[in-house]
Design a protein around this motif. Structure first.
Motif, PDB file in Angstrom:
ATOM      1  N   UNK A 111      14.173   0.715  -6.636  1.00 47.87           N
ATOM      2  CA  UNK A 111      13.407   1.005  -7.683  1.00 47.87           C
ATOM      3  C   UNK A 111      14.416   1.194  -9.016  1.00 47.87           C
ATOM      4  N   UNK A 112      13.775   0.706  -9.807  1.00 39.32           N
ATOM      5  CA  UNK A 112      14.446   0.942 -11.251  1.00 39.32           C
ATOM      6  C   UNK A 112      13.413   1.810 -12.224  1.00 39.32           C
ATOM      7  N   UNK A 113      13.790   2.794 -12.718  1.00 36.95           N
ATOM      8  CA  UNK A 113      12.980   3.798 -13.206  1.00 36.95           C
ATOM      9  C   UNK A 113      13.627   4.219 -14.671  1.00 36.95           C
ATOM     10  N   UNK A 114      12.686   4.304 -15.595  1.00 33.19           N
ATOM     11  CA  UNK A 114      13.098   5.075 -16.854  1.00 33.19           C
ATOM     12  C   UNK A 114      13.339   6.409 -16.624  1.00 33.19           C
ATOM     13  N   UNK A 115      14.015   7.090 -17.746  1.00 33.65           N
ATOM     14  CA  UNK A 115      14.358   8.455 -17.824  1.00 33.65           C
ATOM     15  C   UNK A 115      13.276   9.426 -17.491  1.00 33.65           C
ATOM     16  N   UNK A 159       6.037  13.684   1.511  1.00 29.43           N
ATOM     17  CA  UNK A 159       4.934  13.396   1.143  1.00 29.43           C
ATOM     18  C   UNK A 159       4.251  11.947   1.248  1.00 29.43           C
ATOM     19  N   UNK A 160       5.331  11.264   1.656  1.00 27.54           N
ATOM     20  CA  UNK A 160       4.953   9.877   1.762  1.00 27.54           C
ATOM     21  C   UNK A 160       5.530   9.462   3.110  1.00 27.54           C
ATOM     22  N   UNK A 161       4.396   9.298   4.027  1.00 27.34           N
ATOM     23  CA  UNK A 161       4.713   9.042   5.457  1.00 27.34           C
ATOM     24  C   UNK A 161       5.737   7.906   5.720  1.00 27.34           C
ATOM     25  N   UNK A 162       5.545   6.884   5.063  1.00 23.68           N
ATOM     26  CA  UNK A 162       6.291   5.691   5.317  1.00 23.68           C
ATOM     27  C   UNK A 162       7.769   5.847   5.033  1.00 23.68           C
ATOM     28  N   UNK A 163       8.143   6.676   4.208  1.00 21.16           N
ATOM     29  CA  UNK A 163       9.754   6.642   3.880  1.00 21.16           C
ATOM     30  C   UNK A 163      10.429   7.279   5.166  1.00 21.16           C
ATOM     31  N   UNK A 164      11.617   6.714   5.469  1.00 24.00           N
ATOM     32  CA  UNK A 164      12.638   7.256   6.505  1.00 24.00           C
ATOM     33  C   UNK A 164      13.003   8.501   5.791  1.00 24.00           C
ATOM     34  N   UNK A 165      13.150   9.372   6.886  1.00 22.32           N
ATOM     35  CA  UNK A 165      13.773  10.743   6.585  1.00 22.32           C
ATOM     36  C   UNK A 165      15.077  10.779   7.020  1.00 22.32           C
ATOM     37  N   UNK A 166      15.536   9.804   7.826  1.00 23.13           N
ATOM     38  CA  UNK A 166      17.064   9.914   8.059  1.00 23.13           C
ATOM     39  C   UNK A 166      17.946   8.818   7.482  1.00 23.13           C
ATOM     40  N   UNK A 207      10.867  -8.871  -6.409  1.00 30.54           N
ATOM     41  CA  UNK A 207      10.094  -8.373  -7.322  1.00 30.54           C
ATOM     42  C   UNK A 207       8.560  -8.253  -6.960  1.00 30.54           C
ATOM     43  N   UNK A 208       8.227  -6.880  -7.122  1.00 34.80           N
ATOM     44  CA  UNK A 208       6.861  -6.434  -6.662  1.00 34.80           C
ATOM     45  C   UNK A 208       5.703  -6.427  -7.920  1.00 34.80           C
ATOM     46  N   UNK A 209       4.982  -7.542  -8.414  1.00 40.06           N
ATOM     47  CA  UNK A 209       4.245  -7.751  -9.278  1.00 40.06           C
ATOM     48  C   UNK A 209       3.066  -6.518  -9.368  1.00 40.06           C
ATOM     49  N   UNK A 210       2.645  -6.037  -8.214  1.00 42.16           N
ATOM     50  CA  UNK A 210       1.651  -5.357  -7.948  1.00 42.16           C
ATOM     51  C   UNK A 210       1.898  -3.888  -8.381  1.00 42.16           C
ATOM     52  N   UNK A 211       3.093  -3.567  -8.161  1.00 48.62           N
ATOM     53  CA  UNK A 211       3.232  -2.103  -8.358  1.00 48.62           C
ATOM     54  C   UNK A 211       4.247  -1.843  -9.465  1.00 48.62           C
ATOM     55  N   UNK A 212       4.897  -2.658  -9.918  1.00 46.15           N
ATOM     56  CA  UNK A 212       5.597  -2.659 -11.078  1.00 46.15           C
ATOM     57  C   UNK A 212       5.000  -2.535 -12.465  1.00 46.15           C
ATOM     58  N   UNK A 219       0.766  -1.218  -0.044  1.00 53.22           N
ATOM     59  CA  UNK A 219      -0.030   0.076   0.105  1.00 53.22           C
ATOM     60  C   UNK A 219       0.923   1.170   0.022  1.00 53.22           C
ATOM     61  N   UNK A 220       1.931   1.213   0.910  1.00 51.47           N
ATOM     62  CA  UNK A 220       2.695   2.407   0.976  1.00 51.47           C
ATOM     63  C   UNK A 220       3.598   2.748  -0.564  1.00 51.47           C
ATOM     64  N   UNK A 221       3.902   1.626  -1.138  1.00 55.44           N
ATOM     65  CA  UNK A 221       4.583   1.659  -2.453  1.00 55.44           C
ATOM     66  C   UNK A 221       3.536   2.310  -3.759  1.00 55.44           C
ATOM     67  N   UNK A 222       2.304   1.789  -3.420  1.00 56.98           N
ATOM     68  CA  UNK A 222       1.246   2.256  -4.251  1.00 56.98           C
ATOM     69  C   UNK A 222       0.949   3.930  -4.196  1.00 56.98           C
ATOM     70  N   UNK A 223       1.047   4.159  -2.788  1.00 60.42           N
ATOM     71  CA  UNK A 223       1.063   5.787  -2.475  1.00 60.42           C
ATOM     72  C   UNK A 223       2.433   6.516  -2.870  1.00 60.42           C
ATOM     73  N   UNK A 224       3.378   5.870  -2.898  1.00 62.85           N
ATOM     74  CA  UNK A 224       4.534   6.475  -3.309  1.00 62.85           C
ATOM     75  C   UNK A 224       4.802   6.623  -4.785  1.00 62.85           C
TER      76      UNK A 224
END
Length: 184
Positions: free
Chosen positions: A106-110, A132-139, A172-177, A56-61
């Motif tokens: 995360x692998x992302x295109x240009x 913007x995404x609360x689940x991500x670490x700030x430190x 591999x995350x098949x739901x968000x990839x 869920x957090x990855x979908x939000x991100x």
């Protein structure tokens, strides 16, 4: 260990090795089907160890990253039609320290030119997205690397991303990839 237990253990090991090999080939194929540009590794806040919450957090991100990318696109191109978002592949691994906490590769295109520099990517993942995404670490650390577009590099990446694959975990995350579709 009885001989039956030894056979079962050997079969499980053989299945896990086959699975790992197949996952590595799948990842290499996905890398060859897209134009991978960035390899980004990031962490979540403490006590982030439940897979359903992670998805869920990855979908939000991903939604928030899409919004930032869309806002950063080249707006001088008129009548270009639907905006083609860069494809993304997400891989989740658990901590090697035994805490069970996840981190993500995360692998992302240009990305649009205004975001597609090392400095802008680091600003995006170290400052903008964690707010913007609360689940991500700030430190915790974020690692951002440019991908070398050559098959040997793709094989190294797939080997690295497939290292934790076993019968109980596939990174591999098949739901968000954004996986490629095969035309038969």
């Amino acid at each position: 260990m009885t001989s039956i237990q030894a056979q079962i253990h050997q079969q499980d090991r053989h299945q896990a090795q086959r699975l790992k090999g197949n996952i590595k080939r799948l990842i290499t194929g996905e890398l060859q089907s897209i134009n991978p540009w960035w390899f980004i590794s990031f962490h979540y806040r403490d006590h982030h160890s439940k897979e359903d919450e992670l998805l869920q957090d990855v979908a939000d991100l991903k939604r928030k990253l899409h919004r930032i990318i869309f806002q950063s696109r080249d707006k001088t191109i008129k009548g270009a039609g639907e905006y083609p978002y860069p494809r993304m592949l997400f891989f989740h691994e658990t901590s090697h320290q035994g805490t069970g906490q996840f981190h993500t590769h995360l692998i992302v295109e240009k990305l649009p030119a205004s975001l597609n520099t090392q400095y802008e990517m680091e600003t995006l993942f170290r400052k903008r997205l964690p707010h913007k995404v609360k689940a991500l670490s700030k430190w915790k650390s974020v690692d951002i690397q440019r991908i070398n577009p050559e098959v040997p590099d793709y094989r190294r990446i797939s080997s690295y991303l497939g290292k934790q694959t076993d019968l109980e975990l596939i990174a591999l995350d098949p739901f968000n990839s954004d996986l490629s579709t095969r035309n038969k």
